[in-house]
Design a protein around this motif. Structure first.
Motif, PDB file in Angstrom:
ATOM      1  N   ASN A 100       0.841  -1.182   0.000  1.00 58.38           N
ATOM      2  CA  ASN A 100       0.000   0.000   0.000  1.00 58.38           C
ATOM      3  C   ASN A 100       0.885   1.243   0.000  1.00 58.38           C
ATOM      4  N   ALA A 101       0.261   2.412   0.049  1.00 61.78           N
ATOM      5  CA  ALA A 101       1.023   3.654  -0.035  1.00 61.78           C
ATOM      6  C   ALA A 101       1.948   3.846   1.163  1.00 61.78           C
ATOM      7  N   ASP A 102       1.598   3.256   2.328  1.00 66.00           N
ATOM      8  CA  ASP A 102       2.439   3.387   3.518  1.00 66.00           C
ATOM      9  C   ASP A 102       3.749   2.627   3.353  1.00 66.00           C
ATOM     10  N   LYS A 123       5.025   1.200   0.413  1.00 69.17           N
ATOM     11  CA  LYS A 123       5.695   1.281  -0.889  1.00 69.17           C
ATOM     12  C   LYS A 123       7.044   1.987  -0.848  1.00 69.17           C
ATOM     13  N   GLU A 182      -4.471   2.172   3.296  1.00 71.07           N
ATOM     14  CA  GLU A 182      -3.408   3.078   3.719  1.00 71.07           C
ATOM     15  C   GLU A 182      -3.843   3.926   4.911  1.00 71.07           C
TER      16      GLU A 182
END
Length: 204
Positions: free
Chosen positions: A149-151, A153, A188
Protein backbone atom coordinates in the motif's frame (compact mmCIF):
# COMPACT_ATOMS: atom_id res chain seq x y z
CA UNK A 1 7.65 -8.52 2.82
CA UNK A 2 7.76 -9.45 5.80
CA UNK A 3 11.45 -9.81 6.70
CA UNK A 4 10.98 -10.60 10.37
CA UNK A 5 8.08 -10.51 12.84
CA UNK A 6 7.70 -9.43 16.44
CA UNK A 7 5.14 -10.58 19.02
CA UNK A 8 5.53 -9.36 22.58
CA UNK A 9 1.98 -9.28 23.92
CA UNK A 10 0.63 -12.30 25.87
CA UNK A 11 -0.83 -15.11 23.80
CA UNK A 12 -3.97 -14.84 25.91
CA UNK A 13 -4.59 -11.41 24.35
CA UNK A 14 -4.12 -12.87 20.88
CA UNK A 15 -6.58 -15.66 21.66
CA UNK A 16 -9.12 -13.14 22.95
CA UNK A 17 -8.70 -10.96 19.86
CA UNK A 18 -9.26 -14.00 17.62
CA UNK A 19 -12.08 -15.35 19.82
CA UNK A 20 -10.39 -18.73 20.22
CA UNK A 21 -9.11 -20.80 23.12
CA UNK A 22 -5.59 -20.15 24.40
CA UNK A 23 -4.24 -23.65 23.74
CA UNK A 24 -0.57 -22.63 23.97
CA UNK A 25 -0.25 -21.06 27.40
CA UNK A 26 2.47 -18.56 28.32
CA UNK A 27 4.96 -17.77 25.55
CA UNK A 28 8.07 -15.57 25.77
CA UNK A 29 7.93 -12.04 24.37
CA UNK A 30 9.81 -12.03 21.06
CA UNK A 31 11.16 -8.89 19.41
CA UNK A 32 12.91 -10.61 16.51
CA UNK A 33 11.26 -13.67 14.97
CA UNK A 34 13.36 -14.91 12.06
CA UNK A 35 12.64 -17.31 9.20
CA UNK A 36 13.41 -20.85 10.30
CA UNK A 37 12.11 -20.21 13.82
CA UNK A 38 8.79 -21.17 15.38
CA UNK A 39 5.87 -18.74 15.03
CA UNK A 40 2.39 -18.80 16.53
CA UNK A 41 -0.31 -19.54 13.95
CA UNK A 42 -4.06 -20.00 13.91
CA UNK A 43 -5.41 -22.89 11.83
CA UNK A 44 -8.86 -24.39 11.65
CA UNK A 45 -7.84 -26.49 14.67
CA UNK A 46 -6.84 -23.53 16.85
CA UNK A 47 -3.60 -21.90 17.94
CA UNK A 48 -0.34 -23.81 17.51
CA UNK A 49 3.29 -23.19 16.60
CA UNK A 50 4.89 -23.88 13.22
CA UNK A 51 8.27 -23.40 11.59
CA UNK A 52 8.36 -20.20 9.51
CA UNK A 53 9.52 -21.39 6.09
CA UNK A 54 8.23 -24.25 3.94
CA UNK A 55 10.89 -26.72 2.84
CA UNK A 56 9.50 -27.66 -0.59
CA UNK A 57 10.57 -31.31 -0.67
CA UNK A 58 8.84 -33.00 -3.60
CA UNK A 59 7.30 -29.76 -4.89
CA UNK A 60 7.86 -28.78 -8.51
CA UNK A 61 7.31 -25.63 -10.55
CA UNK A 62 5.17 -25.27 -13.67
CA UNK A 63 7.99 -26.79 -15.76
CA UNK A 64 8.18 -29.83 -13.54
CA UNK A 65 11.49 -28.82 -12.00
CA UNK A 66 12.06 -29.19 -8.24
CA UNK A 67 11.56 -26.09 -6.10
CA UNK A 68 14.86 -25.70 -4.28
CA UNK A 69 14.55 -22.61 -2.07
CA UNK A 70 12.73 -22.61 1.24
CA UNK A 71 9.46 -20.71 0.84
CA UNK A 72 9.24 -18.00 3.51
CA UNK A 73 6.77 -15.77 1.66
CA UNK A 74 4.42 -16.81 -1.14
CA UNK A 75 3.06 -14.43 -3.78
CA UNK A 76 -0.72 -14.09 -3.66
CA UNK A 77 -0.84 -13.76 -7.45
CA UNK A 78 0.30 -17.37 -7.90
CA UNK A 79 -0.35 -19.14 -4.60
CA UNK A 80 -3.71 -20.53 -5.76
CA UNK A 81 -2.69 -21.74 -9.19
CA UNK A 82 1.01 -22.57 -8.99
CA UNK A 83 1.88 -26.26 -8.92
CA UNK A 84 4.49 -25.62 -6.23
CA UNK A 85 1.67 -24.80 -3.78
CA UNK A 86 -0.65 -27.67 -4.60
CA UNK A 87 -2.27 -29.16 -1.50
CA UNK A 88 -1.16 -26.51 1.00
CA UNK A 89 -3.39 -25.48 3.88
CA UNK A 90 -4.30 -22.00 5.10
CA UNK A 91 -3.53 -20.29 8.38
CA UNK A 92 -3.17 -16.91 10.09
CA UNK A 93 0.06 -15.57 11.61
CA UNK A 94 -0.95 -13.14 14.40
CA UNK A 95 1.81 -10.70 15.36
CA UNK A 96 2.30 -7.24 16.80
CA UNK A 97 4.09 -6.21 13.61
CA UNK A 98 6.99 -6.81 11.28
CA UNK A 99 10.30 -5.40 10.11
CA UNK A 100 11.50 -4.28 6.70
CA UNK A 101 14.84 -2.88 5.59
CA UNK A 102 15.17 0.13 3.31
CA UNK A 103 18.02 2.08 1.76
CA UNK A 104 21.20 1.25 -0.10
CA UNK A 105 23.08 -2.00 0.36
CA UNK A 106 25.31 -2.02 3.47
CA UNK A 107 23.54 1.12 4.64
CA UNK A 108 20.03 -0.25 5.07
CA UNK A 109 17.77 1.01 7.85
CA UNK A 110 15.48 -1.35 9.75
CA UNK A 111 11.87 -0.19 10.02
CA UNK A 112 9.29 -1.41 12.52
CA UNK A 113 5.74 -1.60 11.17
CA UNK A 114 2.67 -2.03 13.38
CA UNK A 115 -0.99 -1.01 13.53
CA UNK A 116 -1.59 2.60 14.55
CA UNK A 117 -4.39 1.52 16.87
CA UNK A 118 -2.17 -1.00 18.66
CA UNK A 119 -4.21 -4.04 17.58
CA UNK A 120 -2.56 -7.29 16.48
CA UNK A 121 -1.89 -7.72 12.76
CA UNK A 122 -3.16 -10.88 11.09
CA UNK A 123 -1.07 -12.18 8.19
CA UNK A 124 -2.65 -14.56 5.69
CA UNK A 125 -0.47 -17.66 5.39
CA UNK A 126 -0.20 -21.11 3.84
CA UNK A 127 0.90 -24.29 5.61
CA UNK A 128 2.55 -27.57 4.75
CA UNK A 129 4.06 -30.54 6.60
CA UNK A 130 7.60 -31.69 5.96
CA UNK A 131 8.32 -35.35 6.60
CA UNK A 132 11.91 -35.24 7.78
CA UNK A 133 14.30 -38.21 7.93
CA UNK A 134 13.50 -40.62 10.73
CA UNK A 135 9.76 -40.07 10.49
CA UNK A 136 9.79 -36.62 12.09
CA UNK A 137 6.94 -34.41 10.88
CA UNK A 138 7.46 -30.65 10.90
CA UNK A 139 4.51 -28.30 10.44
CA UNK A 140 5.56 -25.29 8.36
CA UNK A 141 4.06 -21.94 7.40
CA UNK A 142 4.75 -19.16 4.89
CA UNK A 143 3.23 -15.67 4.77
CA UNK A 144 1.27 -14.63 1.68
CA UNK A 145 2.31 -11.34 0.05
CA UNK A 146 0.77 -8.78 -2.29
CA UNK A 147 1.52 -5.35 -3.75
CA UNK A 148 2.35 -2.75 -1.08
CA UNK A 149 0.00 0.00 0.00
CA UNK A 150 1.02 3.65 -0.03
CA UNK A 151 2.44 3.39 3.52
CA UNK A 152 4.81 0.51 2.74
CA UNK A 153 5.69 1.28 -0.89
CA UNK A 154 8.54 3.70 -0.04
CA UNK A 155 10.15 0.92 2.01
CA UNK A 156 9.50 -2.30 0.07
CA UNK A 157 7.95 -3.48 -3.18
CA UNK A 158 5.86 -6.17 -1.43
CA UNK A 159 3.89 -6.46 1.80
CA UNK A 160 2.16 -9.29 3.61
CA UNK A 161 -1.57 -9.80 3.06
CA UNK A 162 -3.19 -8.45 6.22
CA UNK A 163 -6.68 -9.58 7.22
CA UNK A 164 -9.47 -7.99 9.21
CA UNK A 165 -10.57 -10.09 12.18
CA UNK A 166 -13.95 -10.55 10.51
CA UNK A 167 -12.25 -12.20 7.51
CA UNK A 168 -10.28 -14.84 9.43
CA UNK A 169 -12.82 -17.63 8.99
CA UNK A 170 -13.25 -16.84 5.30
CA UNK A 171 -9.50 -17.19 4.80
CA UNK A 172 -9.30 -20.39 6.82
CA UNK A 173 -12.41 -22.13 5.49
CA UNK A 174 -13.67 -20.31 2.41
CA UNK A 175 -13.32 -21.36 -1.20
CA UNK A 176 -10.22 -20.45 -3.16
CA UNK A 177 -12.12 -17.62 -4.83
CA UNK A 178 -13.25 -16.27 -1.45
CA UNK A 179 -9.73 -16.48 -0.05
CA UNK A 180 -8.17 -14.91 -3.11
CA UNK A 181 -10.55 -11.96 -2.85
CA UNK A 182 -8.86 -11.10 0.46
CA UNK A 183 -5.35 -10.88 -1.02
CA UNK A 184 -5.22 -7.11 -1.45
CA UNK A 185 -3.09 -4.36 0.06
CA UNK A 186 -4.03 -3.14 3.54
CA UNK A 187 -5.89 0.21 3.50
CA UNK A 188 -3.41 3.08 3.72
CA UNK A 189 -3.11 5.24 6.79
CA UNK A 190 -3.56 2.45 9.33
CA UNK A 191 0.08 1.49 9.85
CA UNK A 192 2.74 3.10 12.03
CA UNK A 193 6.27 2.97 10.62
CA UNK A 194 9.30 3.92 12.67
CA UNK A 195 13.01 3.25 12.71
CA UNK A 196 13.89 0.08 14.65
CA UNK A 197 17.22 0.95 16.24
CA UNK A 198 16.56 -0.84 19.53
CA UNK A 199 16.47 -4.47 18.33
CA UNK A 200 19.15 -7.11 18.86
CA UNK A 201 19.20 -8.66 15.38
CA UNK A 202 21.26 -11.64 16.54
CA UNK A 203 18.56 -13.12 18.79
CA UNK A 204 14.82 -13.72 19.08
Amino acid sequence: MPGRFFLTRPIGEIALFLNVEDSLGPQPARKNIQPGQEVVVLTGDGLKTMRWGIIPVGRVNARGRPVMETIVNARSETVFDKSAFEGVGRAIIPVDGWYEWTGEKRRKTACRIAAKDGAPLLFAAITDTWEAPGGLRVDQVAAVTCEPNADVKPIHHRMGVLLEARDVQRWLHGSEDEAQSLTRPWPEGRLMIEEADDVDWSGA
